[in-house]
Structures are given as structure tokens and as C-alpha cells.
Design an enzyme around this catalytic site. Structure first.
Site, PDB file in Angstrom:
ATOM      1  N   ASP A 167      -1.712  -5.704  -8.508  1.00 32.81           N
ATOM      2  CA  ASP A 167      -1.022  -5.673  -7.212  1.00 32.81           C
ATOM      3  C   ASP A 167      -1.594  -6.746  -6.294  1.00 32.81           C
ATOM      4  OD1 ASP A 167       0.204  -3.371  -8.015  1.00 32.81           O
ATOM      5  OD2 ASP A 167      -1.109  -2.042  -6.882  1.00 32.81           O
ATOM      6  N   LYS A 179       3.599  -6.347  -4.238  1.00 38.04           N
ATOM      7  CA  LYS A 179       4.715  -5.772  -3.485  1.00 38.04           C
ATOM      8  C   LYS A 179       4.382  -5.810  -2.015  1.00 38.04           C
ATOM      9  CE  LYS A 179       5.559  -2.103  -6.493  1.00 38.04           C
ATOM     10  NZ  LYS A 179       5.432  -0.672  -6.608  1.00 38.04           N
ATOM     11  N   MET A 218      -0.148   3.052   5.093  1.00 35.02           N
ATOM     12  CA  MET A 218       1.108   2.305   5.298  1.00 35.02           C
ATOM     13  C   MET A 218       1.781   2.666   6.630  1.00 35.02           C
ATOM     14  SD  MET A 218       2.602   2.613   1.413  1.00 35.02           S
ATOM     15  CE  MET A 218       2.036   4.295   1.153  1.00 35.02           C
TER      16      MET A 218
HETATM   17  N1  SAH Z   1      -3.539   3.307  -4.045  1.00 37.19           N
HETATM   18  C1  SAH Z   1      -4.050   2.842  -2.771  1.00 37.19           C
HETATM   19  C2  SAH Z   1      -3.015   2.938  -1.674  1.00 37.19           C
HETATM   20  C3  SAH Z   1      -1.831   2.024  -1.865  1.00 37.19           C
HETATM   21  S1  SAH Z   1      -0.702   2.117  -0.543  1.00 37.19           S
HETATM   22  C4  SAH Z   1      -5.302   3.620  -2.399  1.00 37.19           C
HETATM   23  O1  SAH Z   1      -5.624   4.626  -3.048  1.00 37.19           O
HETATM   24  O2  SAH Z   1      -5.987   3.206  -1.463  1.00 37.19           O
HETATM   25  C5  SAH Z   1      -1.196   0.734   0.442  1.00 37.19           C
HETATM   26  C6  SAH Z   1      -1.854   1.189   1.728  1.00 37.19           C
HETATM   27  O3  SAH Z   1      -3.195   1.587   1.476  1.00 37.19           O
HETATM   28  C7  SAH Z   1      -1.948   0.128   2.780  1.00 37.19           C
HETATM   29  O4  SAH Z   1      -0.738  -0.008   3.479  1.00 37.19           O
HETATM   30  C8  SAH Z   1      -3.051   0.688   3.658  1.00 37.19           C
HETATM   31  O5  SAH Z   1      -2.574   1.712   4.495  1.00 37.19           O
HETATM   32  C9  SAH Z   1      -3.969   1.315   2.625  1.00 37.19           C
HETATM   33  N2  SAH Z   1      -5.067   0.403   2.249  1.00 37.19           N
HETATM   34  C10 SAH Z   1      -5.305  -0.121   1.040  1.00 37.19           C
HETATM   35  N3  SAH Z   1      -6.412  -0.880   1.046  1.00 37.19           N
HETATM   36  C11 SAH Z   1      -6.896  -0.835   2.304  1.00 37.19           C
HETATM   37  C12 SAH Z   1      -8.022  -1.416   2.973  1.00 37.19           C
HETATM   38  N4  SAH Z   1      -8.875  -2.205   2.328  1.00 37.19           N
HETATM   39  N5  SAH Z   1      -8.188  -1.140   4.287  1.00 37.19           N
HETATM   40  C13 SAH Z   1      -7.347  -0.342   4.956  1.00 37.19           C
HETATM   41  N6  SAH Z   1      -6.268   0.231   4.377  1.00 37.19           N
HETATM   42  C14 SAH Z   1      -6.040  -0.011   3.085  1.00 37.19           C
END
Ligand code: SAH
Length: 256
Positions: free
Chosen positions: A41, A63, A175
Site C-alpha cells: 500500500d 489507494k 480516516m
Molecule cells: N490497517 C491500518 C489502517 C488503514 S486505514 C492500521 O491498522 O493502522 C488508513 C488510516 O489509518 C489513515 O487514514 C489514518 O487514519 C490511519 N493511519 C495509518 N497510519 C497512520 C499514522 N502513521 N499516523 C496516523 N494515522 C495513521
């Protein structure tokens, strides 16, 4: 065909954590370091991709909210196709593959095609952000319930979040940047106090991390004025007012 059919490869659905390569599990690190094919991703940090061996093949299926470079069923088909061709696949996903990662759909597509799947958990953004900002998600005095919700546009108004946020509980919104204003309105309409503390954590566990604090009624303006960009998490609850002194101290030190 003259050649024997290749044996089927395994698809590893691997959590890459929130960014910092140090936050990979040992199993994830081992898989990346031995990968021949990495399907990843956009959220996966380049430093993690750089751990793959020379000669590894990379396929980005990045995405974004409004722009999909590859649709989910195309990603599923790609994983199945590669595995059926005999290739082991390291499918790297930000955070944890089974928390808003659509890992479930990829696993199901593989199962349906007879492709073996292994899932390697990762540190989800909520845990990574909480640790980096020193905001405990639960706390004996402030929260004994924690919920994770997705705040993206689609279906936001139909989602029933009643009871997920408030005194004694922590709500973590993934998100939610683009819909921050509507999220605040929705929660206040559900009966939450407009003064409920919150934190917005942008780029958690990365060098460019920002932690912004505020109150529920000010969420929309905070996100707009500070030009918060994805990836960011919104943490709503009394715990969001904790860890503040640590941050003020480090800011004071940095500017001294
Ligand atoms: N599978 C991922 C989430 C994917 S959805 C997990 O478990 O973290 C994508 C969302 O995750 C982003 O829009 C944000 O809200 C959050 N996210 C992912 N990485 C992040 C980071 N380093 N800092 C803050 N939010 C993060």
C-alpha cells in the site's frame, strides 16, 4: 504443457505498522528481508520497502480516498494470480492487516482460489499513535472502553456511534480528516460534550509526527487551520488531555 504445474505460493498478509521500521514484528521483518515479491500500500514507509533484498519485485497498489490506482478486486486477483504461478507474496499493509485494511477480503479471495494465506499482525495506527503521543487509550481514571471507527465520507451519517464516545471511554477515528467537521457535529448531536478533549495525531511514529490538541467543538477548525493531512487519527475522550505536559516540555526544550 511440457512443464509441470508450479506449486502454489503462499500469500502473507503482513502488517507493516504505522511507519517506523522498528515497529515491525520480527516475523514481518523476516518476511520482508526474504521477499521475492512485495505487494504494498501507499502507507507503507519506504524505509520498510528498502529492507527487501536486491532483486525483489515491488508492486504498489496505493489507494487514496478519491483516487484508486487499483480496485480491491484487482488487488485480490493479483495476489491469487501470483500465488497460483508459484510465487510467495508478501502483501504489506500499513498498521494491522485486519484493522481497516481490507485484509479480510484478500484472505477470502485467496481461500476461494485454494491459495494458502498467513496473516502477520502489525501495530495498528491507534496503538502506534497512542504510544508516540503518550496518550493512553485506556486509563483507570478516564477510560475502560476503547473503540475504533472509520470516519470516511461513505456512510458516515448512517453509522451508529451512539455510546462509543463519552465519559469513561475513548473513541479512535481512522480516516477522519476529510470529515472532521461532520464527525464533531455527529458526536455533539449524539449528546457528547462540546468540551470533550481530543487529539489529532498526524504521521504517528514517523519523524514528521504532529500532535494537536483541542476540544470536540473545535475539531473542524483545528483540522482546517492546521492543514492536517492524511494519515492522521483523531482520539476523542478524557485520555486525550493526558500526555500534554510531556509534549509541552519537549516543545519548550526544542525551542530553548
Ligand atoms: N490497517 C491500518 C489502517 C488503514 S486505514 C492500521 O491498522 O493502522 C488508513 C488510516 O489509518 C489513515 O487514514 C489514518 O487514519 C490511519 N493511519 C495509518 N497510519 C497512520 C499514522 N502513521 N499516523 C496516523 N494515522 C495513521
Amino acid at each position: 504443457m511440457s512443464k509441470a504445474a508450479p506449486s502454489v505460493g503462499t500469500v502473507h498478509l503482513v502488517g507493516a505498522g504505522p511507519g517506523d521500521p522498528d515497529l515491525l514484528t520480527l516475523r514481518a521483518a523476516r518476511l520482508v528481508m526474504n521477499a521475492r515479491l512485495v505487494v504494498h500500500d501507499g502507507l507503507v514507509d519506504p524505509a520498510i520497502l528498502a529492507m527487501a533484498p536486491r532483486g525483489a519485485r515491488f508492486v504498489s497498489v496505493a489507494k487514496q480516498r478519491a483516487r484508486h490506482t487499483m480496485k480491491q478486486d484487482e488487488i485480490n486477483a493479483l495476489l491469487v494470480r501470483e500465488a497460483l504461478a508459484g510465487n510467495d507474496v508478501v502483501r504489506l499493509k500499513g498498521g494491522d492487516p485486519f484493522v481497516f485494511g481490507r485484509g479480510g477480503e484478500e484472505a477470502e479471495a485467496c481461500h476461494a482460489a485454494g491459495v494458502p494465506v498467513q496473516v502477520v499482525p502489525g501495530i495498528s495506527a491507534a496503538m502506534g499513535a497512542a504510544a508516540a503521543a503518550q496518550i493512553p487509550l485506556t486509563h483507570r481514571e478516564n477510560a475502560s472502553i476503547v473503540s475504533f471507527v472509520a470516519g470516511q465520507c461513505k456512510g458516515l451519517s448512517e453509522q451508529n456511534w451512539a455510546g462509543l464516545a463519552g465519559v469513561g471511554r475513548t473513541l479512535v477515528i481512522y480516516m477522519g480528516v476529510a470529515t472532521a467537521e461532520q464527525i464533531a457535529e455527529k458526536l455533539i448531536a449524539d449528546g457528547l460534550s462540546p468540551t470533550m478533549p481530543l487529539a489529532v495525531i498526524e504521521n504517528a511514529a514517523r519523524p514528521e509526527m504532529r500532535v494537536l490538541r483541542g476540544q470536540l467543538a473545535g475539531l473542524g477548525p483545528l483540522v482546517a487551520n492546521e492543514k492536517v493531512k492524511s494519515p492522521a487519527l483523531i482520539v476523542i475522550g478524557e485520555v486525550a488531555a493526558r500526555g500534554d505536559s510531556m509534549e509541552l516540555k519537549s516543545i519548550a526544550e526544542a525551542t530553548a
